[in-house]
Design a protein around this motif. Structure first.
Motif, mmCIF file in Angstrom:
data_model
loop_
_atom_site.group_PDB
_atom_site.id
_atom_site.type_symbol
_atom_site.label_atom_id
_atom_site.label_comp_id
_atom_site.label_asym_id
_atom_site.label_seq_id
_atom_site.Cartn_x
_atom_site.Cartn_y
_atom_site.Cartn_z
ATOM 1 N N GLN A 67 -3.901 5.133 -1.775
ATOM 2 C CA GLN A 67 -4.762 4.189 -1.048
ATOM 3 C C GLN A 67 -4.208 2.764 -1.116
ATOM 4 O O GLN A 67 -4.249 2.021 -0.136
ATOM 5 C CB GLN A 67 -6.192 4.254 -1.603
ATOM 6 N N THR A 68 -3.670 2.390 -2.286
ATOM 7 C CA THR A 68 -3.124 1.033 -2.436
ATOM 8 C C THR A 68 -1.875 0.854 -1.572
ATOM 9 O O THR A 68 -1.687 -0.180 -0.941
ATOM 10 C CB THR A 68 -2.797 0.737 -3.922
ATOM 11 N N LEU A 69 -1.019 1.880 -1.524
ATOM 12 C CA LEU A 69 0.193 1.795 -0.701
ATOM 13 C C LEU A 69 -0.142 1.760 0.794
ATOM 14 O O LEU A 69 0.500 1.054 1.564
ATOM 15 C CB LEU A 69 1.126 2.978 -0.987
ATOM 16 N N GLU A 70 -1.149 2.546 1.194
ATOM 17 C CA GLU A 70 -1.580 2.537 2.600
ATOM 18 C C GLU A 70 -1.967 1.123 3.021
ATOM 19 O O GLU A 70 -1.568 0.633 4.074
ATOM 20 C CB GLU A 70 -2.767 3.489 2.812
ATOM 21 N N LYS A 71 -2.749 0.452 2.157
ATOM 22 C CA LYS A 71 -3.200 -0.919 2.465
ATOM 23 C C LYS A 71 -2.023 -1.885 2.461
ATOM 24 O O LYS A 71 -1.871 -2.713 3.351
ATOM 25 C CB LYS A 71 -4.239 -1.370 1.432
ATOM 26 N N LYS A 72 -1.170 -1.777 1.446
ATOM 27 C CA LYS A 72 -0.065 -2.734 1.282
ATOM 28 C C LYS A 72 0.896 -2.702 2.463
ATOM 29 O O LYS A 72 1.369 -3.739 2.914
ATOM 30 C CB LYS A 72 0.692 -2.444 -0.023
ATOM 31 N N TYR A 73 1.195 -1.502 2.972
ATOM 32 C CA TYR A 73 2.214 -1.390 4.021
ATOM 33 C C TYR A 73 1.653 -1.000 5.391
ATOM 34 O O TYR A 73 2.419 -0.733 6.317
ATOM 35 C CB TYR A 73 3.292 -0.384 3.599
#
Length: 314
Positions: A67-73
């Motif tokens: 979820q954090t990677l989805e938001k970051k990129y």
């Protein structure tokens, strides 16, 4: 401060909801109140510390990473595969298995599927289930011919995946990289090759791996890259490649003679495909993955937990 009666009601409602499996509507009817009242009581029970929710499963950590990677990129989906304690070949196999399962479940409405080349995509196809998908055409998006390492080439991968799906595939009768600009021009303008490249530009979904030209590079192993090529690529600022096209640290295709001699889709054409799924593992590819994400080439990233963790720390 809550009085005894308010606390008692919260506990009663929470017990019915979390332990007895009652719906909020059932609890509301039982207590002669509206459903929003029950919803508010449950929320307040969390705020007051009466109810604490834990997820007792090790996958909670990988889901948080996703979820954090989805938001970051700005990715539509990230899948993080736990590979702790796996030997490198088993880690790649686990990644292939996860990617195969994801793709098999997400082919609704897909009529044409582009495929690049490399060891990670090979492991995906080896793990892919046999099924009937005879409405899909598999298209190589980069050339793939030669007498060595044939099992990794795009045409062979396209053929193997088509067999698993019980469907048809196209062939790009050209190597990934040729010796001269003149030969490249001649090949890409020949009718058969031009036709397949046009099909490649119009696929609904593409499967790609990612390479780091300077560390454990399959392109070097196969013989596409010499020592002198690596030196000039480094000088040009290359940090990674997708489909044998090299890009720099901000994800821009580098201006280099090797990029001009590739027979296949360029990076802009890959970016224009509606859904590009990148399957990549190994933290030695960290800079390559980060640059590809900055370049906006991927919609979906499937990777291992260690690489995902390091991507977040960057």
């Amino acid at each position: 401060m809550l009085n005894w009666e308010e606390r008692r009601l919260m506990v009663k409602v929470a017990k019915l909801y979390y332990f007895e499996g009652w719906t909020q509507a059932q609890i509301a009817a039982r207590n002669n109140v509206s459903r929003p009242v029950i919803s508010k009581l449950l929320n307040n029970a969390k705020k007051e510390g009466i109810v604490e929710i834990y997820i007792k499963d090790e996958t909670v950590q990988t889901v948080e990473l996703e979820q954090t990677l989805e938001k970051k990129y700005g990715l539509s989906e990230v899948i993080v595969v736990s590979t702790a304690g796996f030997a490198p070949d088993m880690a790649k196999r686990q990644l292939g298995k996860t990617a195969a399962s994801y793709i098999a479940k997400n082919l609704k409405g897909i009529k044409s599927l582009g495929i690049s080349w490399g060891t990670t995509l090979l492991s995906l196809i080896e793990e892919y289930p046999y099924e009937r998908r005879d409405d899909i055409n598999i298209v190589p998006i980069v050339g793939g011919m030669g007498s060595d390492y044939v099992h990794l080439h795009s045409n062979q991968l396209a053929f193997n995946l088509a067999q698993k799906m019980n469907t048809s595939c196209s062939y790009l009768y050209a190597p990934a990289m040729v010796e001269s600009d003149e030969l490249k021009e001649r090949l890409v303008n020949s009718k058969d090759i031009a036709h397949v490249l046009e099909r490649g530009r119009n696929v609904d979904m593409a499967l790609v791996g990612l390479g780091n030209p300077f560390k454990s590079s399959t392109m070097e192993t196969i013989g596409y890259l010499e020592e002198s090529d690596l030196a000039s690529l480094r000088k040009a600022g290359a940090v990674g490649d997708i489909s044998s096209r090299f890009f720099d640290a901000v994800g821009k295709e580098v201006d280099h003679p090797l990029n001009n001699r590739v027979i296949g889709l360029n990076l802009d054409e890959i970016r224009n495909i509606p859904e590009v799924i990148g399957i990549v593992e190994g933290s030695y590819k960290l800079e390559s993955i980060e640059a590809a994400l900055k370049g906006g080439y991927l919609n979906v990233l499937i990777t291992d937990d260690r690489t995902a963790q390091e991507l977040l720390e960057e």
